[in-house]
Design a protein around this motif. Sequence first.
Motif, PDB file in Angstrom:
ATOM      1  N   ARG A  79     -73.409   0.792  49.577  1.00  0.00           N
ATOM      2  CA  ARG A  79     -72.870   2.038  50.107  1.00  0.00           C
ATOM      3  C   ARG A  79     -74.020   2.919  50.571  1.00  0.00           C
ATOM      4  O   ARG A  79     -75.122   2.867  50.027  1.00  0.00           O
ATOM      5  CB  ARG A  79     -72.073   2.731  48.991  1.00  0.00           C
ATOM      6  CG  ARG A  79     -71.216   3.874  49.379  1.00  0.00           C
ATOM      7  CD  ARG A  79     -70.128   4.152  48.315  1.00  0.00           C
ATOM      8  NE  ARG A  79     -70.585   4.046  46.955  1.00  0.00           N
ATOM      9  CZ  ARG A  79     -71.151   5.029  46.259  1.00  0.00           C
ATOM     10  NH1 ARG A  79     -71.330   6.204  46.827  1.00  0.00           N
ATOM     11  NH2 ARG A  79     -71.519   4.849  45.009  1.00  0.00           N
ATOM     12  N   ARG A  90     -70.275   5.955  52.563  1.00  0.00           N
ATOM     13  CA  ARG A  90     -69.710   4.951  53.473  1.00  0.00           C
ATOM     14  C   ARG A  90     -70.057   3.551  52.985  1.00  0.00           C
ATOM     15  O   ARG A  90     -71.201   3.283  52.606  1.00  0.00           O
ATOM     16  CB  ARG A  90     -70.277   5.171  54.877  1.00  0.00           C
ATOM     17  CG  ARG A  90     -69.861   4.171  55.937  1.00  0.00           C
ATOM     18  CD  ARG A  90     -70.557   4.487  57.257  1.00  0.00           C
ATOM     19  NE  ARG A  90     -70.196   3.545  58.308  1.00  0.00           N
ATOM     20  CZ  ARG A  90     -70.814   2.387  58.512  1.00  0.00           C
ATOM     21  NH1 ARG A  90     -71.828   2.025  57.732  1.00  0.00           N
ATOM     22  NH2 ARG A  90     -70.419   1.587  59.488  1.00  0.00           N
ATOM     23  N   THR A 128     -68.621   8.139  42.240  1.00  0.00           N
ATOM     24  CA  THR A 128     -67.972   7.769  43.496  1.00  0.00           C
ATOM     25  C   THR A 128     -67.393   6.363  43.437  1.00  0.00           C
ATOM     26  O   THR A 128     -66.247   6.139  43.838  1.00  0.00           O
ATOM     27  CB  THR A 128     -68.963   7.885  44.663  1.00  0.00           C
ATOM     28  OG1 THR A 128     -69.486   9.216  44.705  1.00  0.00           O
ATOM     29  CG2 THR A 128     -68.287   7.580  45.989  1.00  0.00           C
ATOM     30  N   PHE A 135     -63.722   5.665  44.620  1.00  0.00           N
ATOM     31  CA  PHE A 135     -63.680   5.127  45.982  1.00  0.00           C
ATOM     32  C   PHE A 135     -63.171   3.689  45.987  1.00  0.00           C
ATOM     33  O   PHE A 135     -62.231   3.336  46.711  1.00  0.00           O
ATOM     34  CB  PHE A 135     -65.089   5.212  46.559  1.00  0.00           C
ATOM     35  CG  PHE A 135     -65.250   4.813  48.008  1.00  0.00           C
ATOM     36  CD1 PHE A 135     -64.172   4.451  48.809  1.00  0.00           C
ATOM     37  CD2 PHE A 135     -66.518   4.814  48.582  1.00  0.00           C
ATOM     38  CE1 PHE A 135     -64.349   4.093  50.143  1.00  0.00           C
ATOM     39  CE2 PHE A 135     -66.709   4.468  49.910  1.00  0.00           C
ATOM     40  CZ  PHE A 135     -65.622   4.098  50.685  1.00  0.00           C
ATOM     41  N   TYR A 136     -63.777   2.834  45.172  1.00  0.00           N
ATOM     42  CA  TYR A 136     -63.428   1.420  45.215  1.00  0.00           C
ATOM     43  C   TYR A 136     -62.005   1.186  44.716  1.00  0.00           C
ATOM     44  O   TYR A 136     -61.317   0.281  45.191  1.00  0.00           O
ATOM     45  CB  TYR A 136     -64.442   0.600  44.416  1.00  0.00           C
ATOM     46  CG  TYR A 136     -65.860   0.703  44.958  1.00  0.00           C
ATOM     47  CD1 TYR A 136     -66.120   1.295  46.198  1.00  0.00           C
ATOM     48  CD2 TYR A 136     -66.949   0.225  44.240  1.00  0.00           C
ATOM     49  CE1 TYR A 136     -67.403   1.405  46.699  1.00  0.00           C
ATOM     50  CE2 TYR A 136     -68.242   0.322  44.737  1.00  0.00           C
ATOM     51  CZ  TYR A 136     -68.464   0.923  45.966  1.00  0.00           C
ATOM     52  OH  TYR A 136     -69.746   1.031  46.460  1.00  0.00           O
ATOM     53  N   HIS A 188     -59.558   3.316  45.251  1.00  0.00           N
ATOM     54  CA  HIS A 188     -58.762   3.684  46.428  1.00  0.00           C
ATOM     55  C   HIS A 188     -58.665   2.520  47.409  1.00  0.00           C
ATOM     56  O   HIS A 188     -57.657   2.361  48.104  1.00  0.00           O
ATOM     57  CB  HIS A 188     -59.391   4.884  47.148  1.00  0.00           C
ATOM     58  CG  HIS A 188     -58.935   6.211  46.641  1.00  0.00           C
ATOM     59  ND1 HIS A 188     -58.002   6.987  47.277  1.00  0.00           N
ATOM     60  CD2 HIS A 188     -59.289   6.909  45.536  1.00  0.00           C
ATOM     61  CE1 HIS A 188     -57.799   8.107  46.603  1.00  0.00           C
ATOM     62  NE2 HIS A 188     -58.573   8.081  45.545  1.00  0.00           N
ATOM     63  N   HIS A 234     -65.290   5.487  54.880  1.00  0.00           N
ATOM     64  CA  HIS A 234     -65.896   6.686  54.304  1.00  0.00           C
ATOM     65  C   HIS A 234     -65.010   7.237  53.193  1.00  0.00           C
ATOM     66  O   HIS A 234     -63.793   7.314  53.353  1.00  0.00           O
ATOM     67  CB  HIS A 234     -66.053   7.788  55.361  1.00  0.00           C
ATOM     68  CG  HIS A 234     -66.969   7.436  56.488  1.00  0.00           C
ATOM     69  ND1 HIS A 234     -66.637   6.508  57.449  1.00  0.00           N
ATOM     70  CD2 HIS A 234     -68.206   7.903  56.810  1.00  0.00           C
ATOM     71  CE1 HIS A 234     -67.629   6.415  58.324  1.00  0.00           C
ATOM     72  NE2 HIS A 234     -68.587   7.242  57.959  1.00  0.00           N
ATOM     73  N   TYR A 235     -65.649   7.639  52.093  1.00  0.00           N
ATOM     74  CA  TYR A 235     -64.943   8.337  51.018  1.00  0.00           C
ATOM     75  C   TYR A 235     -65.396   9.787  51.062  1.00  0.00           C
ATOM     76  O   TYR A 235     -66.591  10.088  50.927  1.00  0.00           O
ATOM     77  CB  TYR A 235     -65.286   7.713  49.674  1.00  0.00           C
ATOM     78  CG  TYR A 235     -64.515   8.288  48.501  1.00  0.00           C
ATOM     79  CD1 TYR A 235     -63.164   7.999  48.327  1.00  0.00           C
ATOM     80  CD2 TYR A 235     -65.147   9.104  47.564  1.00  0.00           C
ATOM     81  CE1 TYR A 235     -62.459   8.503  47.246  1.00  0.00           C
ATOM     82  CE2 TYR A 235     -64.447   9.609  46.479  1.00  0.00           C
ATOM     83  CZ  TYR A 235     -63.104   9.306  46.323  1.00  0.00           C
ATOM     84  OH  TYR A 235     -62.410   9.816  45.246  1.00  0.00           O
ATOM     85  N   SER A 291     -64.842  13.573  49.470  1.00  0.00           N
ATOM     86  CA  SER A 291     -64.264  14.234  48.298  1.00  0.00           C
ATOM     87  C   SER A 291     -64.991  15.542  48.018  1.00  0.00           C
ATOM     88  O   SER A 291     -66.209  15.644  48.186  1.00  0.00           O
ATOM     89  CB  SER A 291     -64.361  13.324  47.068  1.00  0.00           C
ATOM     90  OG  SER A 291     -65.711  13.072  46.738  1.00  0.00           O
ATOM     91  N   PRO A 349     -59.197  13.507  47.525  1.00  0.00           N
ATOM     92  CA  PRO A 349     -60.127  12.700  48.322  1.00  0.00           C
ATOM     93  C   PRO A 349     -59.391  11.863  49.356  1.00  0.00           C
ATOM     94  O   PRO A 349     -58.208  11.536  49.192  1.00  0.00           O
ATOM     95  CB  PRO A 349     -60.805  11.813  47.270  1.00  0.00           C
ATOM     96  CG  PRO A 349     -59.826  11.740  46.144  1.00  0.00           C
ATOM     97  CD  PRO A 349     -59.118  13.058  46.124  1.00  0.00           C
ATOM     98  N   VAL A 371     -59.924   8.443  52.283  1.00  0.00           N
ATOM     99  CA  VAL A 371     -60.710   7.323  52.798  1.00  0.00           C
ATOM    100  C   VAL A 371     -60.454   7.244  54.293  1.00  0.00           C
ATOM    101  O   VAL A 371     -59.302   7.157  54.732  1.00  0.00           O
ATOM    102  CB  VAL A 371     -60.330   6.002  52.108  1.00  0.00           C
ATOM    103  CG1 VAL A 371     -61.071   4.835  52.757  1.00  0.00           C
ATOM    104  CG2 VAL A 371     -60.650   6.062  50.614  1.00  0.00           C
TER     105      VAL A 371
END
Length: 345
Positions: free
Chosen positions: A211, A231, A282, A286-287, A289, A321-322, A324, A330, A332
């Motif tokens: 990332r 990202r 993150t 993020f992952y 999501h 892209h995440y 937040s 948040p 994506v």
Amino acid sequence: MLTVLVTGAGGNIGASMIRGLCDWNRSVHIVGTDVSRYYCFLSQADATYRVPPASDEAYFDRLSEIVERESVDVIVPSNGWEVRALSQHSETVPAVTALPQGGAVAQFQDKWRLSQAFADKNVQTPKTILVEDPSDVKRAVDNIPTDYIWVRGIGIKDYPGRKMRDLSRIVDWIDYHDGWGSSTVSTYLPGDDLTWLGVYDDGTLVCSQGRKRLEYGESRSWGTGAPTVSRTIHREDVNELGKRSIETVDNAPHGVYFADFRADEDEVPHLTEVNPGRLGTTSSAFYLHMGLNLTALLVQIALEESYDAPPTFNALPAGFHYISKANCDPVVVTDEEIESEGFEP
């Protein structure tokens, strides 16, 4: 029913791990613990308990009491202090974990020791000097030939790193944090801010993802804390360097690790730190999501169960892209959406 205990349940990483367990297609009784009498109220676990700090001699007695009362099968820690304590005294608590060896954890969590471990290895790191008194700061300023140097503590969340150059300000900053003997100054690298997360099962890399961090809108210092925008990337050099960074120190990696890098002016990544045994702020959100439930995977590894392994490298697509910020949901967003739907100034 499977019972999983998540430490730091009132924090952002703990909250994301609890969401991962709730999203899993398996019935799980979730137990949460937290040190804070206030943050316990933020826990979304089925049952939440307050515990002493992991450095307190009463920590393991209290944790064992909770494990026995709730019939806990697996413990998943969310912070470095409890990772260190549990990795060094895993036999003290009657529940399983997926954690690295205690000796490797201690070395990874000491940024100075880590930089020295790679001094004669094929892993590039920024030039780094341990500062024990003001004369070391002067020597660093004189010998690090960059416009700025990076000043930070060497321990777990010791104090925020900062880009500085003025000798008197650096001395004041270290004085303020009582950081003599536990601070370093390093070459400040101006390139990409990168990270690589890998999950291991008894020495074998199961999956990984790289990332790039793009913005730190809510941090006091660039490169400190969690980014507000990051990202997913596919970079062979980051994949190779991330794996080598872990396996150079830990000869039998187990559980999750994430390695951070900064690139120099030629865009060559240099290792700056490794966080063993826990997800990041993150990555944990993020992952999940994106459909990669790392908490569930770590529980299965701890239980020595079979599992559907994601790709060993590049477990997620690149170009997502995440975004937040505090008190905002948040999102994506893809590269294409930013290019085609981005808001004009």
